[in-house]
Structure formats: structure tokens, C-alpha cells
Scaffold this motif. Structure first.
Motif, PDB file in Angstrom:
ATOM      1  N   PHE A  68      13.354 106.054  48.227  1.00 46.49           N
ATOM      2  CA  PHE A  68      12.442 105.285  47.394  1.00 46.49           C
ATOM      3  C   PHE A  68      11.903 106.191  46.295  1.00 46.49           C
ATOM      4  O   PHE A  68      11.966 107.416  46.396  1.00 46.49           O
ATOM      5  CB  PHE A  68      11.253 104.747  48.206  1.00 46.49           C
ATOM      6  N   LEU A  69      11.338 105.563  45.253  1.00 47.68           N
ATOM      7  CA  LEU A  69      10.534 106.330  44.309  1.00 47.68           C
ATOM      8  C   LEU A  69       9.294 106.830  45.064  1.00 47.68           C
ATOM      9  O   LEU A  69       8.781 106.145  45.955  1.00 47.68           O
ATOM     10  CB  LEU A  69      10.115 105.456  43.121  1.00 47.68           C
ATOM     11  N   ASN A  70       8.802 108.009  44.687  1.00 51.23           N
ATOM     12  CA  ASN A  70       7.695 108.636  45.441  1.00 51.23           C
ATOM     13  C   ASN A  70       8.067 108.731  46.913  1.00 51.23           C
ATOM     14  O   ASN A  70       7.282 108.402  47.811  1.00 51.23           O
ATOM     15  CB  ASN A  70       6.395 107.851  45.266  1.00 51.23           C
ATOM     16  N   ASP A  71       9.292 109.212  47.128  1.00 53.13           N
ATOM     17  CA  ASP A  71       9.877 109.235  48.466  1.00 53.13           C
ATOM     18  C   ASP A  71       9.034 110.011  49.470  1.00 53.13           C
ATOM     19  O   ASP A  71       8.999 109.668  50.657  1.00 53.13           O
ATOM     20  CB  ASP A  71      11.280 109.846  48.371  1.00 53.13           C
ATOM     21  N   GLU A  72       8.336 111.048  49.006  1.00 58.30           N
ATOM     22  CA  GLU A  72       7.580 111.898  49.933  1.00 58.30           C
ATOM     23  C   GLU A  72       6.380 111.170  50.534  1.00 58.30           C
ATOM     24  O   GLU A  72       5.810 111.625  51.536  1.00 58.30           O
ATOM     25  CB  GLU A  72       7.117 113.174  49.224  1.00 58.30           C
ATOM     26  N   LEU A  73       5.974 110.036  49.951  1.00 57.46           N
ATOM     27  CA  LEU A  73       4.810 109.302  50.446  1.00 57.46           C
ATOM     28  C   LEU A  73       5.189 108.178  51.406  1.00 57.46           C
ATOM     29  O   LEU A  73       4.319 107.595  52.045  1.00 57.46           O
ATOM     30  CB  LEU A  73       4.024 108.710  49.266  1.00 57.46           C
ATOM     31  N   ILE A  74       6.485 107.872  51.502  1.00 58.93           N
ATOM     32  CA  ILE A  74       6.934 106.761  52.335  1.00 58.93           C
ATOM     33  C   ILE A  74       7.546 107.295  53.626  1.00 58.93           C
ATOM     34  O   ILE A  74       8.481 108.086  53.600  1.00 58.93           O
ATOM     35  CB  ILE A  74       7.970 105.899  51.592  1.00 58.93           C
ATOM     36  N   LYS A  75       7.011 106.854  54.745  1.00 61.56           N
ATOM     37  CA  LYS A  75       7.590 107.176  56.048  1.00 61.56           C
ATOM     38  C   LYS A  75       8.530 106.034  56.436  1.00 61.56           C
ATOM     39  O   LYS A  75       8.148 104.857  56.376  1.00 61.56           O
ATOM     40  CB  LYS A  75       6.496 107.354  57.093  1.00 61.56           C
ATOM     41  N   ARG A  76       9.774 106.371  56.824  1.00 59.56           N
ATOM     42  CA  ARG A  76      10.790 105.362  57.133  1.00 59.56           C
ATOM     43  C   ARG A  76      11.230 105.463  58.588  1.00 59.56           C
ATOM     44  O   ARG A  76      11.404 106.556  59.107  1.00 59.56           O
ATOM     45  CB  ARG A  76      12.016 105.558  56.227  1.00 59.56           C
ATOM     46  N   ASN A  77      11.425 104.323  59.205  1.00 54.51           N
ATOM     47  CA  ASN A  77      11.904 104.308  60.586  1.00 54.51           C
ATOM     48  C   ASN A  77      12.947 103.196  60.739  1.00 54.51           C
ATOM     49  O   ASN A  77      12.609 102.021  60.719  1.00 54.51           O
ATOM     50  CB  ASN A  77      10.746 104.085  61.541  1.00 54.51           C
ATOM     51  N   PRO A  78      14.248 103.569  60.860  1.00 55.87           N
ATOM     52  CA  PRO A  78      14.776 104.943  60.829  1.00 55.87           C
ATOM     53  C   PRO A  78      14.940 105.434  59.391  1.00 55.87           C
ATOM     54  O   PRO A  78      15.009 104.624  58.462  1.00 55.87           O
ATOM     55  CB  PRO A  78      16.140 104.781  61.509  1.00 55.87           C
ATOM     56  N   PRO A  79      15.045 106.748  59.190  1.00 56.03           N
ATOM     57  CA  PRO A  79      15.201 107.281  57.832  1.00 56.03           C
ATOM     58  C   PRO A  79      16.614 107.138  57.282  1.00 56.03           C
ATOM     59  O   PRO A  79      16.812 107.211  56.073  1.00 56.03           O
ATOM     60  CB  PRO A  79      14.815 108.757  57.973  1.00 56.03           C
ATOM     61  N   THR A  80      17.611 106.955  58.163  1.00 54.25           N
ATOM     62  CA  THR A  80      18.996 106.816  57.716  1.00 54.25           C
ATOM     63  C   THR A  80      19.621 105.572  58.338  1.00 54.25           C
ATOM     64  O   THR A  80      19.194 105.110  59.403  1.00 54.25           O
ATOM     65  CB  THR A  80      19.841 108.048  58.096  1.00 54.25           C
ATOM     66  N   VAL A  81      20.628 105.030  57.651  1.00 60.11           N
ATOM     67  CA  VAL A  81      21.366 103.873  58.152  1.00 60.11           C
ATOM     68  C   VAL A  81      22.857 104.144  57.992  1.00 60.11           C
ATOM     69  O   VAL A  81      23.265 105.014  57.214  1.00 60.11           O
ATOM     70  CB  VAL A  81      20.979 102.593  57.391  1.00 60.11           C
ATOM     71  N   ARG A  82      23.658 103.397  58.723  1.00 60.89           N
ATOM     72  CA  ARG A  82      25.122 103.557  58.639  1.00 60.89           C
ATOM     73  C   ARG A  82      25.696 102.500  57.709  1.00 60.89           C
ATOM     74  O   ARG A  82      25.489 101.297  57.906  1.00 60.89           O
ATOM     75  CB  ARG A  82      25.759 103.462  60.017  1.00 60.89           C
ATOM     76  N   VAL A  83      26.428 102.964  56.705  1.00 64.82           N
ATOM     77  CA  VAL A  83      27.080 102.076  55.737  1.00 64.82           C
ATOM     78  C   VAL A  83      28.585 102.153  55.943  1.00 64.82           C
ATOM     79  O   VAL A  83      29.145 103.250  56.078  1.00 64.82           O
ATOM     80  CB  VAL A  83      26.727 102.486  54.298  1.00 64.82           C
ATOM     81  N   SER A  84      29.246 101.008  55.985  1.00 61.92           N
ATOM     82  CA  SER A  84      30.696 101.001  56.197  1.00 61.92           C
ATOM     83  C   SER A  84      31.346  99.853  55.443  1.00 61.92           C
ATOM     84  O   SER A  84      30.739  98.786  55.252  1.00 61.92           O
ATOM     85  CB  SER A  84      31.016 100.914  57.693  1.00 61.92           C
ATOM     86  N   PHE A  85      32.572 100.084  54.993  1.00 58.05           N
ATOM     87  CA  PHE A  85      33.390  99.044  54.362  1.00 58.05           C
ATOM     88  C   PHE A  85      34.830  99.539  54.321  1.00 58.05           C
ATOM     89  O   PHE A  85      35.105 100.738  54.386  1.00 58.05           O
ATOM     90  CB  PHE A  85      32.898  98.699  52.951  1.00 58.05           C
TER      91      PHE A  85
END
Length: 312
Positions: free
Chosen positions: A205-222
């Protein structure tokens, strides 16, 4: 007399050791004696803001130190200046959202009971700037920014891009959290993709350091496949002819070039392919129309198809 002293010091190493010990003892005595006196000096004290961090968050780094002019015993000043076992000074914020700045002149009364064996004369730091907002929390959906994916020449995506999980829980400053529009697009930085893609990517995200994400990563496939280029002639089909119209066409079949993913070559049948010309809302006269190829296998691409003239 002088020469005798120098000769004595030059050749008798035991005398050198005695002189060095005397100098060291004198220095230590002077140092300890000096630390037992009162002095006035400027010292940087660590500070900590006390507020409800479960429901509020700082949107800018909070001040870490404050400069104070103090008077005290040399021992205490020496220990403070070295920062050895110095607890931070606490600044309580009962209503953190309402506080934007703290004037330095208001701090001596607050710190008076926190600074042991030192007298606060005045605070050198003019103003402490504070920016704290309520925390916001929400679920947010994700999707892949497929138009930005860079494939190797001659390759194409042959499936929908999937994201697992397709939504995440975020937490951060409320004004920032509520401004994020959905879905959030995940960009793939990899270039020249020429095989099936399956990677764990960070949600940013913009201002990424202020946003806590759960989960921080996702799996992308195609899926990815190589295109096979084909040139052929396909029949022209007219749709939505005006009542009583007798259109005139210069040709009945149209040469065109298209590319089909390798895995779908077997499903390509020339007879099922047609170039459609839609004459809806067409008035009398001559009109140049761009046919639309229909009947191509999934994920195929049209490379070239000529326009046609229709007259009636």
C-alpha cells in the motif's frame, strides 16, 4: 642537576613505572573529587509517550529525546550523559487525538518527579510535535493487475489469475484505512514470463509502513502458454441487415492472421471461424466496417484483420 634527573629517568625503567602510577593515582583522585561537586549542564533525556496503543497509532515517528538544562552532582550528570540505565521520561496522553504539539515550557512540572537527584532549570527543546490517529480495521479484497503483467514475446496467459487468500485484514490509521479502495491490485514485478506462474507476493500500500496486514503475503498463480501464429481466410457474415437491404460486398472471405495458445491448437476448426460485420443502425451508402473474428479458441489473439466496404 637537570641532566642527572633525565639520566635517572632514561635508564631506570622502574622509576618510569612509579611516575606513571603516581600520575594515574592523581588523575583518579582528581576525577572522583570533581564528580562530587555540583554542575549545571545540558543533557538529552529519552522520552516515551504513554497512550492507548491498542486503539491509537502514531502516523509520524514520535520524538525520542528532549534536551533539558539541569543541575546536579557530577556523578549523576555523568551517569545520565552516558545513558547507563536511564529510564525514559514518561509523557502521558489521555486524549492523544487532540494533542498536536507539546510546548517545552510545560514539561518541567511533568518531569520534576521523574528526574531523581537532578534539578530541572529549563527545557531546551522548544516544541514536541505529535501526530496520533485512531486505529481503523477492515477486510479488503484483492485481485491481480493482469494488464500490467509482462510476458515474453509470443506467450500469453491461458487461465484466470487467482489470489489465495483473495482478501486480507488490515489495520492502521483510520483515515488511511478507509481511503483504500477495493479491490487492491497486486502488481507482478517479474518480466518476460514464459511459464506457469505461482509465487508468494507481498501486498503493498501507499504509506506501507503504517498498515499492518494479515496475512502480509498471498499466493498468485496463473497458466501461461506459447502462441502459435496462423494465417487463414474466413467467411464473412453480415448481421442486423436493414429491412429490404441488398448489401454489396467485394469479397466473401477475408484473409486474417491470429495466434492460438499451443494447448488449444487441436480445438481450432476453420469452419467454426467467421468474420462478423454488424450492420445495426447502418444507413444507405458506402461504409467501411471492421469485422470481428468469432469462433477462436480461448485466449487467442487477433493479429491482423482487414476492414471491408459495405454498400447498399
Amino acid at each position: 642537576m637537570i641532566n642527572s634527573i633525565f639520566n635517572l629517568l632514561r635508564f631506570n625503567r622502574k622509576n618510569w613505572k612509579a611516575v606513571a602510577l603516581c600520575l594515574f593515582a592523581a588523575t583518579v583522585f582528581w576525577f572522583f573529587n570533581a564528580l562530587n561537586k555540583n554542575y549545571t549542564t545540558n543533557i538529552s533525556f529519552p522520552i516515551k509517550f504513554d497512550y492507548d496503543q491498542e486503539n491509537y497509532i502514531a502516523v509520524r515517528p514520535l520524538p525520542q529525546v528532549v534536551r533539558i538544562n539541569v543541575t546536579g552532582m557530577g556523578w549523576d550528570l555523568f551517569r545520565r550523559s552516558l545513558g547507563v540505565k536511564v529510564p525514559p521520561l514518561i509523557i502521558p496522553l489521555e486524549r492523544p487525538v487532540d494533542v498536536r504539539k507539546i510546548v517545552g515550557t510545560t514539561l518541567p512540572a511533568l518531569f520534576a518527579n521523574q528526574v531523581e537527584r537532578l534539578e530541572i532549570n529549563f527545557v531546551l527543546t522548544d516544541t514536541l510535535h505529535v501526530a496520533i490517529e485512531p486505529k481503523g480495521r477492515r477486510w479488503i479484497s484483492l485481485t491481480v493487475d493482469t494488464p500490467s503483467i509482462l510476458f515474453r514475446k509470443g506467450y500469453v496467459m491461458t487461465s484466470d489469475a487467482t489470489v489465495e487468500p483473495d482478501s486480507i485484514y488490515i489495520e492502521g490509521p483510520w483515515n488511511l484505512v478507509k481511503s483504500i479502495s477495493e479491490p487492491v491490485y497486486i502488481k507482478i514485478q517479474q518480466r518476460n514470463i514464459d511459464e506457469t506462474f505461482q509465487n508468494d507476493l507481498e501486498v503493498k500500500f501507499l504509506n506501507d509502513e503504517l498498515i499492518k496486514r494479515n496475512p502480509p503475503t498471498v499466493r498468485v498463480s496463473f497458466d501461461v502458454d506459447q502462441l502459435r501464429e496462423i494465417t487463414d481466410s474466413v467467411k464473412l457474415v453480415l448481421l442486423n441487415l436493414p429491412k429490404g437491404a441488398r448489401p454489396s460486398l467485394a469479397l466473401r472471405e477475408l484473409p486474417c492472421t491470429f495466434a492460438i495458445p499451443q494447448r488449444y491448437i487441436s480445438s481450432y476448426h476453420r469452419d467454426s471461424l467467421k468474420a462478423v460485420v454488424d450492420l445495426k443502425n447502418f444507413s444507405r451508402g458506402v461504409k467501411r466496417v471492421q469485422p470481428v473474428l468469432q469462433g477462436l479458441p480461448p485466449y487467442s489473439r487477433v493479429i491482423q484483420v482487414d476492414s471491408v466496404f459495405v454498400k447498399f
